[in-house]
Scaffold this motif. Structure first.
Motif, PDB file in Angstrom:
ATOM      1  N   MET A  84      -8.143  68.798  22.878  1.00 34.21           N
ATOM      2  CA  MET A  84      -8.505  70.213  22.935  1.00 34.21           C
ATOM      3  C   MET A  84      -7.607  70.951  23.928  1.00 34.21           C
ATOM      4  N   ILE A  96      -6.937  69.945  27.122  1.00 33.75           N
ATOM      5  CA  ILE A  96      -7.323  69.804  28.531  1.00 33.75           C
ATOM      6  C   ILE A  96      -6.437  68.757  29.205  1.00 33.75           C
ATOM      7  N   SER A 108     -23.335  65.389  24.695  1.00 32.23           N
ATOM      8  CA  SER A 108     -24.492  65.961  25.378  1.00 32.23           C
ATOM      9  C   SER A 108     -24.309  67.450  25.647  1.00 32.23           C
ATOM     10  N   MET A 109     -23.219  68.018  25.182  1.00 31.96           N
ATOM     11  CA  MET A 109     -23.056  69.464  25.331  1.00 31.96           C
ATOM     12  C   MET A 109     -23.583  70.151  24.072  1.00 31.96           C
ATOM     13  N   THR A 110     -23.809  71.469  24.175  1.00 31.23           N
ATOM     14  CA  THR A 110     -24.342  72.151  22.997  1.00 31.23           C
ATOM     15  C   THR A 110     -23.233  72.350  21.972  1.00 31.23           C
ATOM     16  N   MET A 135     -16.444  76.065  22.460  1.00 29.98           N
ATOM     17  CA  MET A 135     -15.824  76.778  23.582  1.00 29.98           C
ATOM     18  C   MET A 135     -14.799  75.893  24.311  1.00 29.98           C
ATOM     19  N   VAL A 136     -15.056  74.596  24.353  1.00 24.55           N
ATOM     20  CA  VAL A 136     -14.063  73.699  24.948  1.00 24.55           C
ATOM     21  C   VAL A 136     -12.761  73.774  24.148  1.00 24.55           C
ATOM     22  N   ALA A 160     -10.838  63.196  23.015  1.00 22.83           N
ATOM     23  CA  ALA A 160     -11.114  64.486  22.384  1.00 22.83           C
ATOM     24  C   ALA A 160     -10.794  65.626  23.343  1.00 22.83           C
ATOM     25  N   PHE A 162     -11.468  63.616  14.277  1.00 20.38           N
ATOM     26  CA  PHE A 162     -11.373  62.169  14.443  1.00 20.38           C
ATOM     27  C   PHE A 162     -12.187  61.427  13.386  1.00 20.38           C
ATOM     28  N   ARG A 206     -16.849  73.178  31.856  1.00 26.90           N
ATOM     29  CA  ARG A 206     -16.851  72.625  30.502  1.00 26.90           C
ATOM     30  C   ARG A 206     -15.768  71.564  30.348  1.00 26.90           C
ATOM     31  N   GLN A 215     -27.999  70.077  20.908  1.00 24.81           N
ATOM     32  CA  GLN A 215     -27.074  69.129  21.509  1.00 24.81           C
ATOM     33  C   GLN A 215     -26.220  68.525  20.395  1.00 24.81           C
ATOM     34  N   LEU A 244     -26.525  76.579  17.122  1.00 25.91           N
ATOM     35  CA  LEU A 244     -25.626  76.765  18.282  1.00 25.91           C
ATOM     36  C   LEU A 244     -26.121  76.144  19.574  1.00 25.91           C
ATOM     37  N   ASN A 245     -27.434  76.119  19.787  1.00 25.02           N
ATOM     38  CA  ASN A 245     -27.953  75.599  21.052  1.00 25.02           C
ATOM     39  C   ASN A 245     -28.371  74.134  21.000  1.00 25.02           C
ATOM     40  N   ASN A 268     -28.843  71.909  29.171  1.00 22.19           N
ATOM     41  CA  ASN A 268     -27.747  72.762  28.737  1.00 22.19           C
ATOM     42  C   ASN A 268     -28.197  74.205  28.764  1.00 22.19           C
ATOM     43  N   LYS A 328     -28.749  77.668  27.229  1.00 26.41           N
ATOM     44  CA  LYS A 328     -28.894  78.163  25.864  1.00 26.41           C
ATOM     45  C   LYS A 328     -28.356  79.592  25.781  1.00 26.41           C
ATOM     46  N   VAL A 329     -27.772  79.900  24.646  1.00 30.64           N
ATOM     47  CA  VAL A 329     -27.223  81.232  24.454  1.00 30.64           C
ATOM     48  C   VAL A 329     -28.056  81.945  23.402  1.00 30.64           C
ATOM     49  N   ARG A 333     -15.655  62.224  17.565  1.00 30.86           N
ATOM     50  CA  ARG A 333     -15.576  62.293  19.028  1.00 30.86           C
ATOM     51  C   ARG A 333     -15.987  63.674  19.507  1.00 30.86           C
ATOM     52  N   LEU A 334     -17.273  63.949  19.419  1.00 29.32           N
ATOM     53  CA  LEU A 334     -17.750  65.227  19.940  1.00 29.32           C
ATOM     54  C   LEU A 334     -18.108  65.063  21.407  1.00 29.32           C
ATOM     55  N   PHE A 335     -18.357  66.178  22.079  1.00 33.06           N
ATOM     56  CA  PHE A 335     -18.860  66.113  23.451  1.00 33.06           C
ATOM     57  C   PHE A 335     -20.380  66.078  23.324  1.00 33.06           C
ATOM     58  N   ARG A 353     -14.328  73.112  16.198  1.00 30.87           N
ATOM     59  CA  ARG A 353     -13.752  72.912  17.529  1.00 30.87           C
ATOM     60  C   ARG A 353     -12.227  72.868  17.453  1.00 30.87           C
ATOM     61  N   LEU A 362     -22.345  75.133  20.610  1.00 32.67           N
ATOM     62  CA  LEU A 362     -21.505  76.268  20.996  1.00 32.67           C
ATOM     63  C   LEU A 362     -20.504  75.861  22.080  1.00 32.67           C
ATOM     64  N   GLU A 363     -20.978  75.099  23.059  1.00 34.26           N
ATOM     65  CA  GLU A 363     -20.081  74.675  24.148  1.00 34.26           C
ATOM     66  C   GLU A 363     -18.935  73.814  23.618  1.00 34.26           C
ATOM     67  N   ARG A 402     -15.864  63.874  30.685  1.00 35.13           N
ATOM     68  CA  ARG A 402     -16.918  62.881  30.843  1.00 35.13           C
ATOM     69  C   ARG A 402     -17.366  62.367  29.478  1.00 35.13           C
ATOM     70  N   GLU A 403     -17.504  63.276  28.525  1.00 33.51           N
ATOM     71  CA  GLU A 403     -18.046  62.894  27.223  1.00 33.51           C
ATOM     72  C   GLU A 403     -17.038  62.123  26.382  1.00 33.51           C
ATOM     73  N   ASN A 404     -15.787  62.578  26.386  1.00 31.07           N
ATOM     74  CA  ASN A 404     -14.790  61.897  25.571  1.00 31.07           C
ATOM     75  C   ASN A 404     -13.381  62.308  25.982  1.00 31.07           C
TER      76      ASN A 404
END
Ligand SMILES: Nc1ncnc2c1ncn2[C@@H]1O[C@H](COP(=O)(O)OP(=O)(O)OP(=O)(O)O)[C@@H](O)[C@H]1O
Ligand SMILES: [Mg+2]
Lengths: 261, 432
Positions: free
Chosen positions: B273, B275, A92-94, A100-101, B269, A84, B258, A148, A145-146, B401, B403-404, A88-90, A164, A96-97, B264-266
């Motif tokens: 993906m 969804i 508050s997610m990491t 994964m989405v 987007a 975009f 996820r 935010q 990766l970890n 979050n 962590k991995v 338009r990222l997510f 992504r 890596l997440e 919630r976030e967007n």
């Protein structure tokens, strides 16, 4: 060979026709660019292709099959992914997440699989983490990766959007101004990345970009829009010297003088 | 300063932690057991669960210790004094609210959908059991089959959850097309409509008995053992709660969780993906509602009487306050928030009121009528909320979050080639 084709595509917003009868065939395995002045309708063009907006008229075909009226999330599973212009990222997610989405459509674990967490579900989760990590390595973000996602720098956020999008395993990747907000170093890296995606992953790329150096260096083919209509198409050399393009960008007087630099 | 650091390192030492923790539990448990009525000791004992969360034991150890506390130590310690049932009542109420708050947290915290009518699902669960566990159902099903015996209660926990989930979907289908503030208003309307329907469904066919409510609801029955006391319901509630927490934790870090957070976030987007928006939101509604529905069944059985006044907008707001106060999207936070608000309302503030009333009666102090302790109670509650909102704007325990470990990922990864190939037409397991 054509992978994505649009014919007589029209999108109107009230009285404004943002995309006005555009015809174009995007060649498979190539990098095509969509350029044009601000407000030319480039982003709207992407939004119509990805199903965010329904076209008012016209046809869009992916691999010979119409994707008009297909829901956006299903267009993604048909093989079109995008980034975009206004990231338009997510947030508050990491990091890596976020990737994964992007893998969503390739994961089969359902509600009950999640609750029971059978070996097969656990293996799938593990595999998706590994694949996401690999994609981060691919775009050079593995060390973050970890973090935010919204704590990343502008350039890193744009690369994360690419990772992504790749996670959906697309046939066609649409990049909306991938270099916007990047410094010259980052832009050079980005050019390398886009080339690798085309060559190693054999993904067709369509990009919108204002940075002419990047456009001219990367594109095999260029589509020029102005006020929603196609004013030119061709290889970079042709576009660079096309008087209508120069006029659209720089005004009439410049058109008499020559070349876009 | 040096002194503090020394203590810090000492506290990080696991055996030290373990002994201090055990000592704490033993002392509080014994005081609850031997003192006739000591709210402070009881609260400290409950606090040991919170303390457990902050220790650095392994996760499996925490779960085990938590289980022992919940199923053995707390029930046993409170059984010593006169206040046994009142302690157990508070703990049971806490459990009910925690489950509901965790349900609402899926909707509001994970999926970002503001729902102001959440108590409707609780009501639906409660009425589902109450109608069939009283003679009420005879009014519309012939054969004098009702009330069903208390042994049907266990099945009804599932049915209540299921019916609530169904209503979650039915509500969601039309409602989820609107967003943000509008969604809040529509769900608020839904909550009120459900209550008003229950209030008016006594004609033409008497289904809910209207404003009179339903009384003499069959108590649960397990092989002849009747559940009537709070300390019995305590075990039912804790049992369900364990399942709920387990479910939430699994969902949170899954494809489903996820997807909720991505929406919630967007939204745009998330859609891009792959969804499906509506379906993903509906699952959030359904799963969240089902927790409420299950607890509704327990509530009806515990009270043996329900009427529409238990399911007002204020209840919806209270549950939302628990989620926001605890930390939206944070499971431990929401548990703490729900427990805290319930305990404040049920125990701390009522105790305070009683104490002030006592003093007034003895003539020790005189409080003007306008500031009567029972009115003060709401005021203090409000003041506490405002303070928390100011000092911990993201909630008591902020969502974290997961962590991995990158090293582990690299070490374990299978040696397949780069997986990011082109999709082969059919692949992508096209979201059904
Ligand atoms: N959702 C919308 N509603 C109404 N008008 C819109 C909408 N989206 C875009 N437009 C209008 O359509 C025209 C084309 O916009 P678009 O964003 O596609 O341009 P663009 O070529 O991407 O420009 P830029 O280079 O600035 O990104 C603009 O005039 C814009 O104001
Ligand atoms: Mg644009």
């Amino acid at each position: 060979m054509t992978i994505l084709k649009v014919a007589k595509l029209v999108k109107r917003f009230g009285g404004l026709t943002a995309v006005d009868g555009v015809d174009f065939a995007f060649p498979k395995g190539k990098i095509s660019a969509v350029i044009g002045p601000n407000g030319a309708g480039k982003t709207t063009f992407f939004n119509v292709i990805t199903g965010i907006y329904k076209p008012d008229e016209g046809e869009i075909e992916l691999d010979g099959k119409s994707i008009v009226n297909v829901k956006p999330h299903l267009i993604t599973s048909r093989g079109i992914a995008r980034t975009f212009q206004n990231i338009r990222l997510f947030g508050s997610m990491t990091v890596l997440e976020n990737v994964m989405v992007g893998m969503h459509i390739h994961l089969k674990t359902g509600l009950f699989g999640t609750l029971l967490r059978l070996p097969r579900n656990r293996a799938e989760e593990k595999r998706s983490q590994e694949e996401a990590y690999r994609l981060l390595e691919y775009v050079g973000l593995e060390s973050l990766l970890n973090e935010q996602a919204n704590s990343l720098s502008y350039g890193a956020q744009r690369r994360l959007e690419i990772a992504r999008a790749l996670a959906t395993r697309p046939k066609v990747l649409l990049l909306d101004e991938p270099a916007a907000g990047m410094n010259p170093r980052e832009t050079v890296d980005l050019i390398g990345l886009i080339k690798r995606i085309r060559q190693e992953l054999e993904i067709t790329i369509i990009l919108i970009e204002h940075d002419m150096r990047l456009v001219m260096e990367l594109s095999d083919h260029i589509l020029v829009l102005d006020y929603g209509t196609k004013i030119a198409e061709g290889i970079p050399e042709e576009i660079r010297t096309n008087p209508r393009v120069i006029e659209a960008y720089l005004g009439k007087s410049a058109a008499q003088q020559g070349v876009i630099s | 300063m040096n002194f503090m650091d020394k203590w810090k390192t000492k506290l990080q030492h696991l055996p030290t932690q373990a002994s201090i923790y055990t000592l704490f539990v033993v002392v509080t448990a014994l005081s609850v057991y031997f003192l006739d009525k000591s709210v402070v000791a009881f609260l400290l004992l409950l606090g040991s669960l919170l303390l457990l969360y902050f220790t650095s034991f392994k996760n499996s150890v925490k779960w085990a210790v938590g289980g022992i506390l919940l199923f053995i130590v707390i029930p046993f310690a409170t059984s010593g004094g006169l206040a046994h049932e009142s302690y157990m009542e508070v703990a049971t109420q806490c459990g009910i609210y925690i489950a509901m708050a965790l349900g609402l947290n899926i909707v509001v915290g994970f999926a970002g959908l503001l729902d102001l009518g959440f108590v409707a699902f609780f009501a639906i669960g409660a009425y589902t059991y109450a109608i069939f566990a009283t003679p009420q159902a005879n009014n519309f099903i012939s054969g004098q089959l009702f009330p069903l015996s208390g042994s049907s209660f266990w099945l009804f926990i599932l049915i209540g959850g299921f019916v609530a989930a169904l209503f979650g979907v039915l509500l969601g289908l039309p409602v989820l097309r609107v967003k943000g503030d509008y969604l809040a208003i529509v769900t608020l309307g839904f909550g009120e409509i459900i209550r008003i329907i229950f209030n008016n469904m006594e004609k033409p066919i008497n289904i809910t008995n209207g404003a009179m409510g339903l009384s003499s609801i069959q108590p649960p029955n397990l092989f002849g053992l009747k559940f009537t006391f709070p300390h019995q319901f305590y075990f039912i509630v804790v049992g369900i709660l364990v399942i709920v927490i387990f479910t939430v934790r699994r969902l949170e870090h899954s494809k489903m969780g996820r997807s909720w957070k991505a929406i919630r976030e967007n939204e745009i987007a998330a859609q891009s993906m792959g969804i499906p928006l509506i379906r993903t939101k509906l699952t959030a509604f359904a799963v969240g509602a089902s927790f409420s529905g299950m607890m509704g069944v327990v509530f009806a059985a515990k009270q043996t009487f329900i009427d529409p006044t238990s399911f007002t907008l204020l209840e919806s707001i209270t549950i939302l306050v628990m989620v926001i106060l605890g930390g939206m999207g944070s499971v431990p936070g929401v548990i703490l928030g729900a427990a805290l608000v319930t305990i404040l309302n049920l125990q701390v503030l009522t105790e305070l009121t009683n104490w002030l009333n006592q003093l007034t009666m003895n003539g020790t102090i005189s409080i003007p009528n306008a500031l009567s302790p029972s009115k003060m109670q709401r005021f203090i509650f409000g003041a506490i909320l405002v303070c928390i909102a100011i000092f911990r704007p993201n909630g008591l325990i902020v969502a974290k979050n997961r962590k991995v470990d990158a090293e582990q990922l690299k070490a374990e990864r299978s040696h397949t080639p780069v997986p990011v190939g082109q999709s082969t037409g059919q692949s992508g397991g096209v979201a059904k």
